[in-house]
Design a protein around this motif. Structure first.
Motif, PDB file in Angstrom:
ATOM      1  N   ILE A  45      -5.055   4.203   3.475  1.00 59.09           N
ATOM      2  CA  ILE A  45      -3.729   4.474   4.044  1.00 59.09           C
ATOM      3  C   ILE A  45      -3.833   5.134   5.425  1.00 59.09           C
ATOM      4  O   ILE A  45      -3.029   4.852   6.317  1.00 59.09           O
ATOM      5  CB  ILE A  45      -2.863   5.325   3.066  1.00 59.09           C
ATOM      6  CG1 ILE A  45      -1.388   5.275   3.465  1.00 59.09           C
ATOM      7  CG2 ILE A  45      -3.356   6.759   2.957  1.00 59.09           C
ATOM      8  CD1 ILE A  45      -0.746   3.919   3.320  1.00 59.09           C
ATOM      9  N   THR A  56     -12.125  -1.034  -0.522  1.00 54.58           N
ATOM     10  CA  THR A  56     -11.663  -0.119   0.537  1.00 54.58           C
ATOM     11  C   THR A  56     -12.175  -0.571   1.893  1.00 54.58           C
ATOM     12  O   THR A  56     -11.413  -0.681   2.866  1.00 54.58           O
ATOM     13  CB  THR A  56     -12.142   1.315   0.247  1.00 54.58           C
ATOM     14  OG1 THR A  56     -11.698   1.717  -1.044  1.00 54.58           O
ATOM     15  CG2 THR A  56     -11.617   2.289   1.293  1.00 54.58           C
ATOM     16  N   GLU A 109      -7.096  -1.376  -7.301  1.00 55.07           N
ATOM     17  CA  GLU A 109      -6.297  -0.849  -8.414  1.00 55.07           C
ATOM     18  C   GLU A 109      -6.780  -1.381  -9.772  1.00 55.07           C
ATOM     19  O   GLU A 109      -6.795  -0.641 -10.755  1.00 55.07           O
ATOM     20  CB  GLU A 109      -4.811  -1.189  -8.209  1.00 55.07           C
ATOM     21  CG  GLU A 109      -4.160  -0.390  -7.090  1.00 55.07           C
ATOM     22  CD  GLU A 109      -4.303   1.115  -7.289  1.00 55.07           C
ATOM     23  OE1 GLU A 109      -4.251   1.594  -8.439  1.00 55.07           O
ATOM     24  OE2 GLU A 109      -4.478   1.829  -6.286  1.00 55.07           O
ATOM     25  N   CYS A 130       0.841  -1.192   0.000  1.00 54.90           N
ATOM     26  CA  CYS A 130       0.000   0.000   0.000  1.00 54.90           C
ATOM     27  C   CYS A 130       0.880   1.247   0.000  1.00 54.90           C
ATOM     28  O   CYS A 130       1.344   1.675   1.053  1.00 54.90           O
ATOM     29  CB  CYS A 130      -0.884  -0.047   1.252  1.00 54.90           C
ATOM     30  SG  CYS A 130      -2.296   0.999   1.120  1.00 54.90           S
ATOM     31  N   HIS A 131       1.103   1.831  -1.161  1.00 55.45           N
ATOM     32  CA  HIS A 131       2.065   2.929  -1.295  1.00 55.45           C
ATOM     33  C   HIS A 131       1.387   4.291  -1.444  1.00 55.45           C
ATOM     34  O   HIS A 131       1.978   5.220  -1.978  1.00 55.45           O
ATOM     35  CB  HIS A 131       2.984   2.671  -2.499  1.00 55.45           C
ATOM     36  CG  HIS A 131       3.745   1.382  -2.383  1.00 55.45           C
ATOM     37  ND1 HIS A 131       4.730   1.190  -1.446  1.00 55.45           N
ATOM     38  CD2 HIS A 131       3.638   0.204  -3.067  1.00 55.45           C
ATOM     39  CE1 HIS A 131       5.214  -0.045  -1.565  1.00 55.45           C
ATOM     40  NE2 HIS A 131       4.558  -0.659  -2.530  1.00 55.45           N
ATOM     41  N   TYR A 132       0.152   4.405  -0.998  1.00 53.63           N
ATOM     42  CA  TYR A 132      -0.566   5.664  -1.157  1.00 53.63           C
ATOM     43  C   TYR A 132       0.029   6.734  -0.232  1.00 53.63           C
ATOM     44  O   TYR A 132       0.468   6.417   0.873  1.00 53.63           O
ATOM     45  CB  TYR A 132      -2.054   5.480  -0.847  1.00 53.63           C
ATOM     46  CG  TYR A 132      -2.715   4.387  -1.650  1.00 53.63           C
ATOM     47  CD1 TYR A 132      -2.471   4.266  -3.020  1.00 53.63           C
ATOM     48  CD2 TYR A 132      -3.571   3.467  -1.049  1.00 53.63           C
ATOM     49  CE1 TYR A 132      -3.072   3.253  -3.762  1.00 53.63           C
ATOM     50  CE2 TYR A 132      -4.178   2.462  -1.783  1.00 53.63           C
ATOM     51  CZ  TYR A 132      -3.923   2.356  -3.141  1.00 53.63           C
ATOM     52  OH  TYR A 132      -4.512   1.359  -3.872  1.00 53.63           O
ATOM     53  N   PRO A 133       0.017   7.996  -0.663  1.00 57.69           N
ATOM     54  CA  PRO A 133       0.567   9.056   0.199  1.00 57.69           C
ATOM     55  C   PRO A 133      -0.342   9.331   1.400  1.00 57.69           C
ATOM     56  O   PRO A 133      -1.570   9.295   1.269  1.00 57.69           O
ATOM     57  CB  PRO A 133       0.616  10.277  -0.731  1.00 57.69           C
ATOM     58  CG  PRO A 133      -0.414  10.001  -1.787  1.00 57.69           C
ATOM     59  CD  PRO A 133      -0.450   8.519  -1.962  1.00 57.69           C
ATOM     60  N   GLN A 183      -8.980   6.052  -1.313  1.00 58.68           N
ATOM     61  CA  GLN A 183      -7.559   5.746  -1.150  1.00 58.68           C
ATOM     62  C   GLN A 183      -7.026   6.330   0.164  1.00 58.68           C
ATOM     63  O   GLN A 183      -6.264   5.668   0.884  1.00 58.68           O
ATOM     64  CB  GLN A 183      -6.818   6.341  -2.350  1.00 58.68           C
ATOM     65  CG  GLN A 183      -5.322   6.189  -2.319  1.00 58.68           C
ATOM     66  CD  GLN A 183      -4.682   6.848  -3.543  1.00 58.68           C
ATOM     67  OE1 GLN A 183      -4.889   6.397  -4.665  1.00 58.68           O
ATOM     68  NE2 GLN A 183      -3.940   7.914  -3.343  1.00 58.68           N
ATOM     69  N   ASN A 184      -7.446   7.561   0.490  1.00 57.99           N
ATOM     70  CA  ASN A 184      -7.038   8.170   1.761  1.00 57.99           C
ATOM     71  C   ASN A 184      -7.483   7.314   2.941  1.00 57.99           C
ATOM     72  O   ASN A 184      -6.760   7.162   3.933  1.00 57.99           O
ATOM     73  CB  ASN A 184      -7.635   9.577   1.912  1.00 57.99           C
ATOM     74  CG  ASN A 184      -7.003  10.590   0.978  1.00 57.99           C
ATOM     75  OD1 ASN A 184      -5.868  10.427   0.556  1.00 57.99           O
ATOM     76  ND2 ASN A 184      -7.743  11.639   0.649  1.00 57.99           N
ATOM     77  N   ASP A 225      -9.996   9.283  -4.749  1.00 61.63           N
ATOM     78  CA  ASP A 225      -8.877   9.744  -3.915  1.00 61.63           C
ATOM     79  C   ASP A 225      -9.250   9.637  -2.431  1.00 61.63           C
ATOM     80  O   ASP A 225      -8.429   9.259  -1.591  1.00 61.63           O
ATOM     81  CB  ASP A 225      -8.528  11.185  -4.290  1.00 61.63           C
ATOM     82  CG  ASP A 225      -7.165  11.603  -3.768  1.00 61.63           C
ATOM     83  OD1 ASP A 225      -6.208  10.826  -3.928  1.00 61.63           O
ATOM     84  OD2 ASP A 225      -7.063  12.702  -3.189  1.00 61.63           O
ATOM     85  N   ARG A 233      -9.712   0.636 -10.699  1.00 61.71           N
ATOM     86  CA  ARG A 233      -9.344   2.008 -11.054  1.00 61.71           C
ATOM     87  C   ARG A 233      -9.033   2.108 -12.563  1.00 61.71           C
ATOM     88  O   ARG A 233      -9.349   3.109 -13.198  1.00 61.71           O
ATOM     89  CB  ARG A 233      -8.124   2.455 -10.231  1.00 61.71           C
ATOM     90  CG  ARG A 233      -7.868   3.962 -10.291  1.00 61.71           C
ATOM     91  CD  ARG A 233      -6.428   4.292  -9.924  1.00 61.71           C
ATOM     92  NE  ARG A 233      -6.069   4.023  -8.543  1.00 61.71           N
ATOM     93  CZ  ARG A 233      -6.048   4.945  -7.577  1.00 61.71           C
ATOM     94  NH1 ARG A 233      -6.402   6.184  -7.823  1.00 61.71           N
ATOM     95  NH2 ARG A 233      -5.645   4.613  -6.346  1.00 61.71           N
ATOM     96  N   VAL A 239      -6.462  -4.622  -2.081  1.00 62.85           N
ATOM     97  CA  VAL A 239      -5.755  -3.462  -2.639  1.00 62.85           C
ATOM     98  C   VAL A 239      -5.584  -3.644  -4.147  1.00 62.85           C
ATOM     99  O   VAL A 239      -5.803  -2.709  -4.937  1.00 62.85           O
ATOM    100  CB  VAL A 239      -4.377  -3.255  -1.957  1.00 62.85           C
ATOM    101  CG1 VAL A 239      -3.578  -2.162  -2.671  1.00 62.85           C
ATOM    102  CG2 VAL A 239      -4.552  -2.898  -0.488  1.00 62.85           C
TER     103      VAL A 239
END
Length: 348
Positions: A313, A227, A284, A29-32, A309-310, A306, A287, A280
């Motif tokens: 993470i 999610t 993707e 999981c590389h989401y910011p 995704q928030n 978005d 998406r 996850v």
């Protein structure tokens, strides 16, 4: 449901485990991770609102202050203005406390709470109640309705109703000592998680109101479900230690897997880790096949995705920052991924 790809042994060791190793959830999981600039003043004000509204006393005050739900909210809705973030934060603080309160309610008590809260959502100005929880609903939802669009408002109320109905099933299971099979557990858990109304808050916080044709599209629904599953199933891993020490692990996927499939503790944890990884990937994959609804709606859909995704993470990181699951050891557990099992409380 996504079937996990890995196979696991089902041998149960004779000795009880003293610890388990968390799956590497962050590696998939590389989401910011972003934090709303209004985080701290809004979080502190929302905590005060909850303390005043819920009339908490020690030791519940200390427990609540270690929750840090405002920080979670600020990472889930990083672009909201202070007013909208505050409504989201009040809801999140209320929801966590409601979750704890309902653990002690029987079926009738849960139905009563549901009737009261749904009435407060339907008419937050005029509905009269003496229940503290419903008074708090009136407080945050009267502010919600000032700017929340009709679709998003209805989605919030409907999904909160699904939450209460699922918690009634959970209370019934608890009363009967019933552990569900995996499939029916997942169905109920997707509603007891409380994620669905939080997804309606993504629209609210961004001040958008997506049409039903978008929200009922299979790709959007698949991304919401993925999610919800990552958030909820990872939460089952994080909360298991506290729950097993309270002898209250029945509504947890680890317990379900150990009961239904005869897995040992570590194998059940690894199995759920694989399910999270698959979810996850499912997010993707969907998406990449998002349809287009035209330029303006596509812009709003991108904001919503978005927001999902928030949520993925933010909850992963917050679970170690909060005291709710690992006490003061969260950062050490995040680093070394080892959870030492707490002793079980004595039977009364």
């Amino acid at each position: 449901m996504i079937a996990p790809t890995a196979m696991y042994s089902t041998t149960i060791p004779n000795s009880k485990p003293s610890e388990f190793i968390l799956p590497g959830l962050f590696s998939d999981c590389h989401y910011p991770l972003r934090l709303n600039p209004h985080c701290y003043p809004v979080s502190r004000a929302s905590e005060q609102w909850l303390l005043n509204g819920a009339s908490l006393a020690e030791p519940k005050i200390t427990k609540f202050m270690g929750l840090h739900a405002g920080e979670l909210t600020a990472a889930c809705y990083p672009d909201a203005d202070a007013f909208h973030l505050r409504v989201c934060s009040d809801f999140m603080n209320w929801l966590f406390n409601m979750d704890d309160w309902l653990d002690e309610f029987d079926v009738d008590g849960t139905w009563g709470m549901r009737d009261c809260c749904i009435s407060a959502f339907r008419d937050p100005i005029n509905f009269q109640t003496e229940k503290l929880a419903a008074k708090m609903c009136k407080s945050y939802f009267s502010r919600f309705t000032q700017t929340g669009g009709p679709g998003c408002t209805e989605r919030f109320i409907h999904t909160m109703d699904l939450f209460f109905i699922a918690v009634v099933k959970q209370a019934d299971d608890r009363a009967k000592g019933h552990i569900r099979d995996l499939e029916s557990y997942i169905t109920v858990r997707r509603d007891t998680s409380g994620c669905k109304p939080c997804f309606a808050l993504i629209e609210y916080a961004a001040q958008i109101d997506l049409p039903d044709e978008v929200m009922s599209h299979p790709v959007i629904m698949a991304m919401e479900e993925a999610t919800n599953d990552v958030v909820t199933w990872s939460n089952d891993i994080f909360s298991y230690n506290v729950e097993q020490s309270r002898r209250d692990g029945m509504h947890n996927m680890i317990e379900v897997l150990m009961d239904e499939q005869g897995l040992d503790l570590q194998s059940a944890v690894d199995y759920i880790g694989q399910l999270c990884k698959d979810s996850v990937q499912h997010f993707e994959d969907n998406r990449t096949i998002l349809p287009s609804w035209g330029e303006e709606l596509d812009r709003q859909v991108a904001i919503y995705i978005d927001g999902l995704q928030n949520w993925i993470i933010a909850t992963l990181h917050w679970s170690f920052d909060s005291n709710r699951y690992f006490g003061k050891d969260g950062h050490a557990v995040k680093r070394n991924r080892t959870v030492k099992l707490l002793p079980k409380r004595p039977l009364h």
